[in-house]
Design a protein around this motif. Sequence first.
Motif, PDB file in Angstrom:
ATOM      1  N   VAL A 240      52.307  37.920  40.309  1.00  0.00           N
ATOM      2  CA  VAL A 240      51.153  38.116  41.183  1.00  0.00           C
ATOM      3  C   VAL A 240      51.036  36.967  42.170  1.00  0.00           C
ATOM      4  O   VAL A 240      50.882  37.159  43.382  1.00  0.00           O
ATOM      5  CB  VAL A 240      49.851  38.227  40.357  1.00  0.00           C
ATOM      6  CG1 VAL A 240      48.640  38.201  41.279  1.00  0.00           C
ATOM      7  CG2 VAL A 240      49.848  39.496  39.533  1.00  0.00           C
ATOM      8  N   LEU A 241      51.117  35.743  41.663  1.00  0.00           N
ATOM      9  CA  LEU A 241      50.982  34.563  42.513  1.00  0.00           C
ATOM     10  C   LEU A 241      52.100  34.474  43.547  1.00  0.00           C
ATOM     11  O   LEU A 241      51.848  34.319  44.744  1.00  0.00           O
ATOM     12  CB  LEU A 241      50.979  33.300  41.647  1.00  0.00           C
ATOM     13  CG  LEU A 241      50.907  31.972  42.404  1.00  0.00           C
ATOM     14  CD1 LEU A 241      49.599  31.880  43.173  1.00  0.00           C
ATOM     15  CD2 LEU A 241      51.054  30.790  41.451  1.00  0.00           C
ATOM     16  N   VAL A 242      53.329  34.603  43.092  1.00  0.00           N
ATOM     17  CA  VAL A 242      54.475  34.457  43.991  1.00  0.00           C
ATOM     18  C   VAL A 242      54.491  35.557  45.050  1.00  0.00           C
ATOM     19  O   VAL A 242      54.638  35.287  46.260  1.00  0.00           O
ATOM     20  CB  VAL A 242      55.798  34.465  43.193  1.00  0.00           C
ATOM     21  CG1 VAL A 242      56.991  34.507  44.135  1.00  0.00           C
ATOM     22  CG2 VAL A 242      55.876  33.241  42.294  1.00  0.00           C
ATOM     23  N   VAL A 243      54.350  36.804  44.614  1.00  0.00           N
ATOM     24  CA  VAL A 243      54.395  37.928  45.545  1.00  0.00           C
ATOM     25  C   VAL A 243      53.246  37.850  46.545  1.00  0.00           C
ATOM     26  O   VAL A 243      53.433  38.079  47.747  1.00  0.00           O
ATOM     27  CB  VAL A 243      54.354  39.267  44.778  1.00  0.00           C
ATOM     28  CG1 VAL A 243      54.170  40.430  45.748  1.00  0.00           C
ATOM     29  CG2 VAL A 243      55.625  39.458  43.977  1.00  0.00           C
ATOM     30  N   THR A 244      52.056  37.516  46.059  1.00  0.00           N
ATOM     31  CA  THR A 244      50.893  37.431  46.942  1.00  0.00           C
ATOM     32  C   THR A 244      51.092  36.389  48.029  1.00  0.00           C
ATOM     33  O   THR A 244      50.951  36.674  49.228  1.00  0.00           O
ATOM     34  CB  THR A 244      49.625  37.098  46.132  1.00  0.00           C
ATOM     35  OG1 THR A 244      49.366  38.159  45.202  1.00  0.00           O
ATOM     36  CG2 THR A 244      48.425  36.944  47.050  1.00  0.00           C
ATOM     37  N   LEU A 245      51.431  35.166  47.631  1.00  0.00           N
ATOM     38  CA  LEU A 245      51.564  34.083  48.602  1.00  0.00           C
ATOM     39  C   LEU A 245      52.732  34.299  49.562  1.00  0.00           C
ATOM     40  O   LEU A 245      52.585  34.131  50.779  1.00  0.00           O
ATOM     41  CB  LEU A 245      51.713  32.750  47.876  1.00  0.00           C
ATOM     42  CG  LEU A 245      50.511  32.306  47.026  1.00  0.00           C
ATOM     43  CD1 LEU A 245      50.778  30.954  46.385  1.00  0.00           C
ATOM     44  CD2 LEU A 245      49.254  32.248  47.885  1.00  0.00           C
ATOM     45  N   LEU A 246      53.884  34.676  49.021  1.00  0.00           N
ATOM     46  CA  LEU A 246      55.047  34.866  49.883  1.00  0.00           C
ATOM     47  C   LEU A 246      54.870  36.049  50.840  1.00  0.00           C
ATOM     48  O   LEU A 246      55.201  35.949  52.033  1.00  0.00           O
ATOM     49  CB  LEU A 246      56.302  35.066  49.031  1.00  0.00           C
ATOM     50  CG  LEU A 246      56.791  33.852  48.234  1.00  0.00           C
ATOM     51  CD1 LEU A 246      58.066  34.188  47.467  1.00  0.00           C
ATOM     52  CD2 LEU A 246      57.038  32.659  49.159  1.00  0.00           C
TER      53      LEU A 246
END
Length: 442
Positions: free
Chosen positions: A126-132
């Motif tokens: 969630v964190l990686v996909v959201t930010l990237l």
Amino acid sequence: MKIILHPARAVTLAFMAAIAAGTALLMLPAASAAGTSAPLLVAFFTSVSAVCVTGLVTVDTGTYWSTFGQATIMLLFQLGGFGIMTAATLLGLMVNRSPRLRAKLITQTETHSLGLGDVASIARVVLVVTLLSQAAIAAVLALRLHFAYRLDWLEAGWSGLFHAVSAFNNAGFSIHGDGLVRYASDALILSPIMLAIVVGGIGFPVLHDMRQRLREPRRWSLHTKLTLTGTLVLLLGGFCAALLFEWDNPRTLGPFDMADKLVNGMFISVSARTAGFNAIDIGALSHESWALHYFLMFIGGGSGGTAGGVKVGTVAVLVLLVLAETKGHSDTEAFGRRVGAASQRQAITVLALGSLVVVLGTLALLRLTDFPTDQVIFEVISAFGTVGLSTGITAQLPASGQVVLALLMFFGRVGTITLATSLILGARRMPYRYPEEHPIVG
């Protein structure tokens, strides 16, 4: 004595707290462009719409709110899309690599993850996909706005970031009064936004599963296969139907050339499934297109993503159940797997509760307003599906009607199952079972 909340109830309360905090922030004089305190109903409705990633508004986001107000709105729909409890668990992961079981349970409720062991991995995805995703889309939009529309870097960067975050979270908020109508002939603006909508709305459990088994699609879970198949069918079906209904409409796709018609036809299909952006006037659509929107908005996107609606997986399970029943099969099957009875009951429950909420909301608005039934139905399903598209009547609704829409947005975002289980703290296994009978059906 320590009070322990059921995870579903904790999710509900967290969203309520976020809405209350957002309302308070938006009522600050600094939040409005005029420098005066916004009325309570305006601030409350906007906060609910942002936290519930809907996009319905009663005032123009770009002109009514200051930069601080717009940033507050963006923060609210980022929190809403990201998931209040998911964010809390991620903070726990940063401090302690092994979050407590209770935090895992709460995050599982919010992300609809497939098992407790997947929660930490899904939270990281969630964190990686959201930010990237948001950073990449924001950069593309900013570059396009600067070089093609001659916006200075600050304005282009802010517009690109706002719309990228809004698109990924399926929020539908825009700082332009006409939505994205000014970019209707610019595929380099609409395409990145469509990509962000699909990635954000497909569901984090699906993204997690695909990442784990990227080269082995045969090993993808049944949930992933059903969601991807259903999404593809809805996108292509909506695209073809939008072109069929609007191809010669002089107020929508009629004036466009072939390429722009195709791009905008796909944008209608993508946006209708809870994103809420519009590149053409929704009020100018044909009645057939409104009916198409009813269907797409009610279904929504994937479970555990930023989209709303009753979810693609729910409808897929129901379709499989109907097919199995018509064929006389005792089991509901797909892709070499049998769908569990519990999933079938949950799908029926979600559809029934969702339909009930839409019917009650429609009756309430028809009682409170004099608007045509088709417009009221459109507004109600848009609110429940957390879509944000409107035929133009939201701002004209009386205060009571806007409160009804706010309640529908909350029901749609928190989810009928989550809300129901938040009121019933736990199912009990009865020590007995009644004799079985078979009532006549049909």
